[in-house]
Design an enzyme around this catalytic site. Structure first.
Site, short mmCIF file in Angstrom:
data_model
loop_
_atom_site.label_atom_id
_atom_site.label_comp_id
_atom_site.label_asym_id
_atom_site.label_seq_id
_atom_site.Cartn_x
_atom_site.Cartn_y
_atom_site.Cartn_z
CE LYS A 38 -4.36 -6.66 4.02
NZ LYS A 38 -5.17 -5.57 4.10
CB CYS A 63 0.64 1.59 2.98
SG CYS A 63 0.14 2.29 0.52
P1 NAD Z 1 2.91 -1.99 -6.70
O1 NAD Z 1 4.43 -1.47 -6.43
O2 NAD Z 1 2.16 -3.02 -6.93
O3 NAD Z 1 3.03 -1.11 -8.60
C1 NAD Z 1 3.91 0.10 -9.21
C2 NAD Z 1 4.33 -0.65 -10.62
O4 NAD Z 1 4.74 0.95 -11.16
C3 NAD Z 1 5.14 -1.09 -10.48
O5 NAD Z 1 4.12 -2.08 -11.61
C4 NAD Z 1 6.53 -0.42 -11.53
O6 NAD Z 1 7.08 -1.51 -12.09
C5 NAD Z 1 5.55 0.50 -11.88
N1 NAD Z 1 6.32 1.32 -12.57
C6 NAD Z 1 7.56 2.02 -11.90
N2 NAD Z 1 7.95 2.92 -12.13
C7 NAD Z 1 7.24 2.95 -13.15
C8 NAD Z 1 6.92 4.11 -14.43
N3 NAD Z 1 7.94 5.01 -14.01
N4 NAD Z 1 5.93 3.65 -15.63
C9 NAD Z 1 5.71 2.77 -15.27
N5 NAD Z 1 5.49 2.05 -14.84
C10 NAD Z 1 6.31 2.11 -13.46
O7 NAD Z 1 2.97 -0.01 -6.32
P2 NAD Z 1 0.81 -0.21 -5.92
O8 NAD Z 1 0.95 -0.84 -4.69
O9 NAD Z 1 0.39 -0.64 -7.11
O10 NAD Z 1 1.25 1.15 -4.88
C11 NAD Z 1 1.32 2.40 -5.88
C12 NAD Z 1 1.08 3.57 -5.06
O11 NAD Z 1 -0.43 3.72 -4.65
C13 NAD Z 1 1.98 4.17 -4.39
O12 NAD Z 1 2.16 5.44 -3.99
C14 NAD Z 1 1.21 3.54 -2.68
O13 NAD Z 1 1.49 3.85 -1.97
C15 NAD Z 1 0.06 3.57 -3.04
N6 NAD Z 1 -1.42 2.99 -2.25
C16 NAD Z 1 -0.93 1.28 -2.39
C17 NAD Z 1 -2.56 0.83 -2.36
C18 NAD Z 1 -1.75 -0.18 -1.81
O14 NAD Z 1 -2.94 -1.06 -1.44
N7 NAD Z 1 -0.64 -1.64 -2.30
C19 NAD Z 1 -3.38 1.53 -1.39
C20 NAD Z 1 -3.25 2.59 -1.94
C21 NAD Z 1 -2.45 3.51 -2.22
C1 UGA Z 2 -3.51 0.22 4.57
C2 UGA Z 2 -4.86 0.66 3.98
O1 UGA Z 2 -6.22 0.34 5.45
C3 UGA Z 2 -5.41 1.23 2.97
O2 UGA Z 2 -7.10 2.40 3.28
C4 UGA Z 2 -4.60 1.50 2.41
O3 UGA Z 2 -5.04 2.46 0.82
C5 UGA Z 2 -3.72 1.23 1.86
O4 UGA Z 2 -3.24 1.49 3.25
C6 UGA Z 2 -2.42 1.74 1.46
O5 UGA Z 2 -2.13 3.10 1.02
O6 UGA Z 2 -1.87 1.08 0.81
P1 UGA Z 2 -3.16 -2.43 3.92
O7 UGA Z 2 -1.97 -1.68 3.99
O8 UGA Z 2 -3.55 -2.94 2.71
O9 UGA Z 2 -3.83 -1.46 3.33
O10 UGA Z 2 -4.01 -3.29 5.08
P2 UGA Z 2 -4.36 -2.88 6.17
O11 UGA Z 2 -5.78 -4.09 6.51
O12 UGA Z 2 -4.79 -1.58 6.79
O13 UGA Z 2 -3.34 -3.70 7.43
C7 UGA Z 2 -2.49 -2.24 7.86
C8 UGA Z 2 -1.46 -3.79 8.41
O14 UGA Z 2 -2.21 -3.68 9.85
C9 UGA Z 2 -1.03 -4.88 8.75
O15 UGA Z 2 -0.07 -5.30 8.36
C10 UGA Z 2 -2.51 -5.57 9.17
O16 UGA Z 2 -1.90 -7.06 10.23
C11 UGA Z 2 -2.10 -5.08 10.44
N1 UGA Z 2 -3.35 -4.57 11.02
C12 UGA Z 2 -4.83 -4.08 10.92
C13 UGA Z 2 -3.46 -5.59 13.04
O17 UGA Z 2 -2.28 -5.74 13.53
N2 UGA Z 2 -4.45 -4.97 13.39
C14 UGA Z 2 -5.75 -4.41 13.18
O18 UGA Z 2 -6.81 -3.84 13.46
C15 UGA Z 2 -5.77 -4.09 11.67
#
Ligand code: NAD
Ligand code: UGA
Length: 429
Positions: A316, A256
């Site tokens: 991480k 992300c």
């Molecule tokens: P992920 O890759 O872990 O999971 C997504 C799932 O969606 C997969 O299992 C995939 O097979 C499925 N998928 C794809 N196309 C599909 C479809 N047409 N119908 C049904 N299922 C389908 O992704 P994620 O990490 O959960 O991220 C999802 C979204 O949330 C992204 O936009 C990401 O940026 C956002 N987000 C992720 C995090 C995080 O910590 N991973 C945090 C905040 C926001």
């Molecule tokens: C990040 C945000 O923290 C979440 O709020 C958000 O929802 C998410 O992205 C998303 O949109 O998916 P995440 O990527 O899981 O979450 O992890 P973080 O803890 O933010 O770390 C991101 C990266 O920055 C890691 O590689 C970590 O090692 C690095 N980091 C973090 C540093 O190098 N220094 C720090 O002080 C903190």
């Protein structure tokens, strides 16, 4: 009882399935990945997330969660549809909306009346909420509800969110979504869809900027001999600056921060707004790996056939997610310089092997370190903070230890005879 369909059984979708079930809702999750669904139906998670197996198990046992490959099954009688599909980096830094579009088309085809409220949890391209009205022929109400959970603490973040952000032109729909979360007693921020979508990207870009600031500062500190930890503490004490994301190290990765930073840069560039700040944040991040390669070359000379052990593969600690992992990027860069790279990760080893990247994967830190010319701690797994330094030193051929996540006690490392480099605390001894 409220019925919720979740599209995408991934890091966000499964946390929401388990969390919403715990709040008393009934959830059906659909995914296109057969294996993932088959495993989840047996309560088996396909990724590592602390506390999630237990929470999921409880929801399944209570009969509140169902996993399916069928959109029709998931959407039948659903009051809300949470969209949790991936939005990876697309062309020129924009967010790729192809998974979203595929999901929206299927939702439109399969939704039953009364029509559900669509809740965008995916990090969508700015403007998606508004264009959705067209896709759904103004029939379905849409709420942007960006997600802020961090992997490794996702369950904690679900139950204790800093805020719940709801962007919609339909206040009633946004309030209906807010009621789903009522037991969390969280702060709710209402806005319009575009502002919600931009806020999500901005939050991640800001966190990325803090990390790059800390890293840029660490280079100054290293040059003049300042104590990086002391500087960080001094900065963190000021609530206007805030304590989080100031740890200098190998840089930010994951699915992300890099992609959302690129999306903000793309947005700024395509709208004629200043975009150089965002490019600088990304450049500092890339530069952290270069700093390590420079240290290695300055100590070892040519890296050709040098054996380098890397501890930690995930981006991480507390996750097995390898997406955009700085550790793996470093490993690959070193392999390109003909170094012989061995990687150990306490949790992500199976994912690493499955990638068939050609990197050697070791079962333990000590076996990775055997005959190594240099050892790099690339992920801050807690167990790496308790390594047997004496045993590591004895098994290595060289003595260079790069603590790229700043988790070791510098004095103790040096007492064991290592040449230590860490960001913001350590010039080579
Ligand atoms: P992920 O890759 O872990 O999971 C997504 C799932 O969606 C997969 O299992 C995939 O097979 C499925 N998928 C794809 N196309 C599909 C479809 N047409 N119908 C049904 N299922 C389908 O992704 P994620 O990490 O959960 O991220 C999802 C979204 O949330 C992204 O936009 C990401 O940026 C956002 N987000 C992720 C995090 C995080 O910590 N991973 C945090 C905040 C926001
Ligand atoms: C990040 C945000 O923290 C979440 O709020 C958000 O929802 C998410 O992205 C998303 O949109 O998916 P995440 O990527 O899981 O979450 O992890 P973080 O803890 O933010 O770390 C991101 C990266 O920055 C890691 O590689 C970590 O090692 C690095 N980091 C973090 C540093 O190098 N220094 C720090 O002080 C903190």
């Amino acid at each position: 009882m409220t019925r919720i369909a979740i599209i995408g059984a991934g890091h966000v979708g499964v946390v929401y399935a388990a969390g919403l079930a715990e709040l008393g809702h009934t959830v059906r999750v659909v995914d296109i990945d057969r294996r993932r669904i088959a495993n989840l139906q047996r309560g088996k998670l396909w990724f590592y997330e602390t506390g999630l197996p237990e929470l999921l198990g409880r929801g399944l046992k209570r009969g509140r969660i169902e996993f399916t490959l069928s959109y029709a099954t998931a959407l039948k009688g659903a009051h809300f549809v949470f969209v949790c599909v991936p939005t990876p980096t697309g062309s020129q830094g924009s967010l790729d909306d192809s998974y979203l579009r595929a999901a929206y088309d299927l939702i439109r085809d399969e939704a039953s009346t009364p029509l559900p409220i669509i809740v965008n949890k995916s990090t969508v391209p700015v403007g998606t909420g508004d264009t959705l009205a067209r896709i759904f022929d103004d029939q379905m109400r849409v709420v942007s509800n960006p997600e802020f959970l961090a992997e490794g603490r996702a369950v904690e973040d679900f139950f204790h969110p800093a805020r719940i952000l709801l962007g919609s032109h339909d206040r009633g729909a946004a309030e209906a979504v807010a009621r789903l979360y009522a037991p969390l007693h969280a702060r709710v921020v209402y806005t319009d869809p575009i502002s919600a979508e931009l806020s999500k990207l901005a939050a991640n870009a800001f966190l990325a900027m803090k990390v790059s600031f800390a890293n840029a500062l660490s280079a100054i500190g290293d040059a003049i001999g300042a104590n990086g930890e002391g500087v960080t503490q001094a900065l963190s004490a000021d609530p206007r600056i805030g304590a989080g994301h100031l740890r200098a190290g190998l840089g930010f990765g994951g699915s992300c921060l890099p992609k959302d930073l690129a999306a903000v840069e793309h947005l700024a560039r395509t709208h004629g707004a200043a975009s150089e700040l965002f490019r600088a944040v990304a450049a500092v991040n890339r530069g952290q790996r270069t700093r390590i390669v420079d240290v290695l070359i300055s100590r070892l000379g040519s890296l050709s056939d040098r054996r380098i052990a890397i501890l930690g593969a995930s981006y991480k600690a507390n996750t097995d997610d390898l997406r955009d992992s700085p550790s793996l990027m470093l490993a690959e860069e070193l392999a390109e310089l003909n170094a012989s790279v061995v990687v150990h990760d306490p949790v992500a080893a199976p994912q690493l092997r499955a990638r068939r990247s050609g990197l050697s994967v070791s079962r333990s830190a000590i076996s990775a370190a055997r005959a190594a010319d240099a050892l790099i701690i690339a992920t801050e797994w807690p167990e790496f903070g308790a390594l047997d330094l004496g045993a590591l030193k004895r098994t290595m051929r060289g003595s260079l230890l790069i603590d790229a996540r700043g988790i070791l006690d510098s004095d103790e490392v040096r007492r064991h005879g290592f040449d230590l480099f860490n960001f913001g605390g350590g010039r080579l001894t």
